[in-house]
Design a protein around this motif. Structure first.
Motif, PDB file in Angstrom:
ATOM      1  N   ALA A  68      -5.316   0.936   2.514  1.00  0.00           N
ATOM      2  CA  ALA A  68      -7.085   0.843   3.099  1.00  0.00           C
ATOM      3  C   ALA A  68      -7.885   1.953   2.462  1.00  0.00           C
ATOM      4  O   ALA A  68      -9.083   1.663   1.905  1.00  0.00           O
ATOM      5  CB  ALA A  68      -6.795   0.392   4.409  1.00  0.00           C
ATOM      6  N   ASP A  98      -8.542   2.811  -1.030  1.00  0.00           N
ATOM      7  CA  ASP A  98     -10.239   1.103  -1.010  1.00  0.00           C
ATOM      8  C   ASP A  98     -11.471   1.725  -0.968  1.00  0.00           C
ATOM      9  O   ASP A  98     -13.057   1.850  -0.701  1.00  0.00           O
ATOM     10  CB  ASP A  98      -9.373   0.004  -0.995  1.00  0.00           C
ATOM     11  CG  ASP A  98      -8.456  -1.522  -1.123  1.00  0.00           C
ATOM     12  OD1 ASP A  98      -8.491  -0.765  -2.247  1.00  0.00           O
ATOM     13  OD2 ASP A  98      -8.084  -2.124  -0.794  1.00  0.00           O
ATOM     14  N   GLU A  99     -10.917   2.225   0.665  1.00  0.00           N
ATOM     15  CA  GLU A  99     -12.354   2.773   0.978  1.00  0.00           C
ATOM     16  C   GLU A  99     -13.133   4.026   0.301  1.00  0.00           C
ATOM     17  O   GLU A  99     -14.790   3.361  -0.247  1.00  0.00           O
ATOM     18  CB  GLU A  99     -12.126   3.188   2.296  1.00  0.00           C
ATOM     19  CG  GLU A  99     -13.471   3.689   3.172  1.00  0.00           C
ATOM     20  CD  GLU A  99     -14.517   2.866   3.018  1.00  0.00           C
ATOM     21  OE1 GLU A  99     -16.106   3.322   3.498  1.00  0.00           O
ATOM     22  OE2 GLU A  99     -14.216   1.888   3.510  1.00  0.00           O
ATOM     23  N   ARG A 151     -14.230   2.258  -3.215  1.00  0.00           N
ATOM     24  CA  ARG A 151     -15.682   1.204  -2.733  1.00  0.00           C
ATOM     25  C   ARG A 151     -16.592   1.638  -2.031  1.00  0.00           C
ATOM     26  O   ARG A 151     -17.952   1.957  -3.034  1.00  0.00           O
ATOM     27  CB  ARG A 151     -15.449   0.548  -0.803  1.00  0.00           C
ATOM     28  CG  ARG A 151     -16.594  -0.043  -0.655  1.00  0.00           C
ATOM     29  CD  ARG A 151     -16.462  -1.062   0.434  1.00  0.00           C
ATOM     30  NE  ARG A 151     -17.286   0.139   1.387  1.00  0.00           N
ATOM     31  CZ  ARG A 151     -17.802   1.434   2.142  1.00  0.00           C
ATOM     32  NH1 ARG A 151     -18.640   0.283   1.179  1.00  0.00           N
ATOM     33  NH2 ARG A 151     -17.554   2.259   2.833  1.00  0.00           N
ATOM     34  N   THR A 156     -13.503  -5.879  -8.267  1.00  0.00           N
ATOM     35  CA  THR A 156     -12.776  -6.302  -6.811  1.00  0.00           C
ATOM     36  C   THR A 156     -11.545  -6.449  -7.272  1.00  0.00           C
ATOM     37  O   THR A 156     -11.593  -7.258  -8.755  1.00  0.00           O
ATOM     38  CB  THR A 156     -13.705  -7.075  -5.939  1.00  0.00           C
ATOM     39  OG1 THR A 156     -13.683  -8.423  -7.235  1.00  0.00           O
ATOM     40  CG2 THR A 156     -15.048  -6.301  -5.737  1.00  0.00           C
ATOM     41  N   TRP A 157     -10.556  -6.622  -6.801  1.00  0.00           N
ATOM     42  CA  TRP A 157      -9.343  -6.762  -6.995  1.00  0.00           C
ATOM     43  C   TRP A 157      -8.437  -7.932  -5.693  1.00  0.00           C
ATOM     44  O   TRP A 157      -8.630  -6.964  -4.809  1.00  0.00           O
ATOM     45  CB  TRP A 157      -8.483  -5.601  -7.015  1.00  0.00           C
ATOM     46  CG  TRP A 157      -8.619  -4.989  -8.574  1.00  0.00           C
ATOM     47  CD1 TRP A 157     -10.180  -3.958  -8.509  1.00  0.00           C
ATOM     48  CD2 TRP A 157      -7.935  -5.016  -9.395  1.00  0.00           C
ATOM     49  NE1 TRP A 157      -9.920  -3.844 -10.062  1.00  0.00           N
ATOM     50  CE2 TRP A 157      -8.728  -4.012 -10.489  1.00  0.00           C
ATOM     51  CE3 TRP A 157      -6.448  -5.421 -10.345  1.00  0.00           C
ATOM     52  CZ2 TRP A 157      -8.406  -3.687 -11.995  1.00  0.00           C
ATOM     53  CZ3 TRP A 157      -7.050  -5.806 -11.901  1.00  0.00           C
ATOM     54  CH2 TRP A 157      -7.306  -5.022 -12.451  1.00  0.00           C
ATOM     55  N   LEU A 175      -5.584  -8.250  -3.562  1.00  0.00           N
ATOM     56  CA  LEU A 175      -4.161  -7.175  -3.001  1.00  0.00           C
ATOM     57  C   LEU A 175      -3.403  -8.232  -1.727  1.00  0.00           C
ATOM     58  O   LEU A 175      -3.667  -8.671  -1.218  1.00  0.00           O
ATOM     59  CB  LEU A 175      -4.139  -5.804  -2.083  1.00  0.00           C
ATOM     60  CG  LEU A 175      -6.233  -5.059  -3.121  1.00  0.00           C
ATOM     61  CD1 LEU A 175      -6.283  -3.867  -1.927  1.00  0.00           C
ATOM     62  CD2 LEU A 175      -5.826  -4.545  -4.311  1.00  0.00           C
ATOM     63  N   ARG A 197     -10.076   2.596  -9.205  1.00  0.00           N
ATOM     64  CA  ARG A 197      -9.136   0.698  -8.954  1.00  0.00           C
ATOM     65  C   ARG A 197      -8.211   0.334  -9.646  1.00  0.00           C
ATOM     66  O   ARG A 197      -7.547   0.263  -9.407  1.00  0.00           O
ATOM     67  CB  ARG A 197     -10.533   0.010  -8.815  1.00  0.00           C
ATOM     68  CG  ARG A 197     -10.519  -1.626  -8.488  1.00  0.00           C
ATOM     69  CD  ARG A 197     -10.100  -2.214  -7.118  1.00  0.00           C
ATOM     70  NE  ARG A 197     -10.673  -2.020  -6.581  1.00  0.00           N
ATOM     71  CZ  ARG A 197     -11.019  -1.214  -5.078  1.00  0.00           C
ATOM     72  NH1 ARG A 197     -10.315  -1.885  -4.555  1.00  0.00           N
ATOM     73  NH2 ARG A 197     -12.573  -1.538  -4.531  1.00  0.00           N
ATOM     74  N   ARG A 235      -5.067   2.909  -8.533  1.00  0.00           N
ATOM     75  CA  ARG A 235      -4.728   1.883  -7.204  1.00  0.00           C
ATOM     76  C   ARG A 235      -3.789   0.917  -7.864  1.00  0.00           C
ATOM     77  O   ARG A 235      -3.277   0.849  -7.077  1.00  0.00           O
ATOM     78  CB  ARG A 235      -5.941   1.959  -6.327  1.00  0.00           C
ATOM     79  CG  ARG A 235      -5.357   1.252  -5.399  1.00  0.00           C
ATOM     80  CD  ARG A 235      -6.620  -0.231  -4.552  1.00  0.00           C
ATOM     81  NE  ARG A 235      -5.928  -0.330  -2.981  1.00  0.00           N
ATOM     82  CZ  ARG A 235      -4.864  -1.228  -2.877  1.00  0.00           C
ATOM     83  NH1 ARG A 235      -4.071  -1.538  -3.947  1.00  0.00           N
ATOM     84  NH2 ARG A 235      -4.606  -1.724  -2.063  1.00  0.00           N
ATOM     85  N   GLN A 236      -4.344   0.008  -8.826  1.00  0.00           N
ATOM     86  CA  GLN A 236      -3.877  -1.454  -8.411  1.00  0.00           C
ATOM     87  C   GLN A 236      -2.575  -0.751  -9.305  1.00  0.00           C
ATOM     88  O   GLN A 236      -1.501  -1.716  -8.745  1.00  0.00           O
ATOM     89  CB  GLN A 236      -4.429  -2.198  -9.496  1.00  0.00           C
ATOM     90  CG  GLN A 236      -4.181  -3.795  -9.348  1.00  0.00           C
ATOM     91  CD  GLN A 236      -4.066  -4.442  -8.451  1.00  0.00           C
ATOM     92  OE1 GLN A 236      -4.732  -4.006  -7.400  1.00  0.00           O
ATOM     93  NE2 GLN A 236      -3.013  -5.245  -7.986  1.00  0.00           N
ATOM     94  N   GLU A 272      -0.019   0.074  -6.649  1.00  0.00           N
ATOM     95  CA  GLU A 272      -0.301  -1.496  -5.972  1.00  0.00           C
ATOM     96  C   GLU A 272       1.501  -2.197  -6.741  1.00  0.00           C
ATOM     97  O   GLU A 272       1.530  -3.003  -6.654  1.00  0.00           O
ATOM     98  CB  GLU A 272      -1.393  -2.324  -5.525  1.00  0.00           C
ATOM     99  CG  GLU A 272      -1.086  -3.345  -4.729  1.00  0.00           C
ATOM    100  CD  GLU A 272      -0.810  -2.472  -3.042  1.00  0.00           C
ATOM    101  OE1 GLU A 272      -0.346  -3.273  -2.261  1.00  0.00           O
ATOM    102  OE2 GLU A 272      -0.998  -1.887  -2.602  1.00  0.00           O
TER     103      GLU A 272
END
Length: 131
Positions: A46, A49-50, A53, A68-69, A71, A102, A105-106, A109
């Protein structure tokens, strides 16, 4: 200084590889000795993501598109030092290219979700793409 082939190592020399190895092992040792409470994976993601964002908003103000993804979260815990390192990495990338941040980050994840290493393609310092 002994030069290394880009096929063998991403480091330009054996000395650079040894410095990186020392740095990495020190990070792992410090993390293992860190007595602070663990941070849940979803809280760390989170935060990332911030960061992303906010970078996307800055880019959107410059008439760029944002990604956008969707999650999925697992119960994973992070050390505070690992979260801070990841935040610095994501911030560095997001300041230059929020879409790439992003994607990083993905990739993290995806690696968590599959329980295996994600296959990553990126340009090397020499300009060729590799995984």
């Amino acid at each position: 200084m002994s030069a290394l082939s880009p096929i063998v190592s991403e480091h330009e020399s054996e000395e650079a590889a040894a410095r990186y190895d020392h740095w990495f092992r020190e990070k792992v040792r410090a993390s293992q000795e860190d007595g602070r409470p663990l941070i849940p994976h979803d809280a760390v993601m989170a935060e990332m993501d911030e960061i992303i964002r906010r970078a996307e908003e800055r880019v959107a103000k410059r008439n760029a598109t944002s990604a956008t993804w969707a999650l999925l979260m697992l119960i994973i815990s992070w050390r505070d030092s690992a979260r801070n390192d990841l935040a610095h990495i994501i911030q560095f990338i997001a300041d230059r290219n929020p879409f790439a941040a992003r994607r990083v980050r993905q990739i993290i994840e995806d690696a968590v979700l599959t329980g295996s290493r994600a296959s990553v393609s990126f340009p090397s310092r020499r300009g060729s793409w590799h995984t």
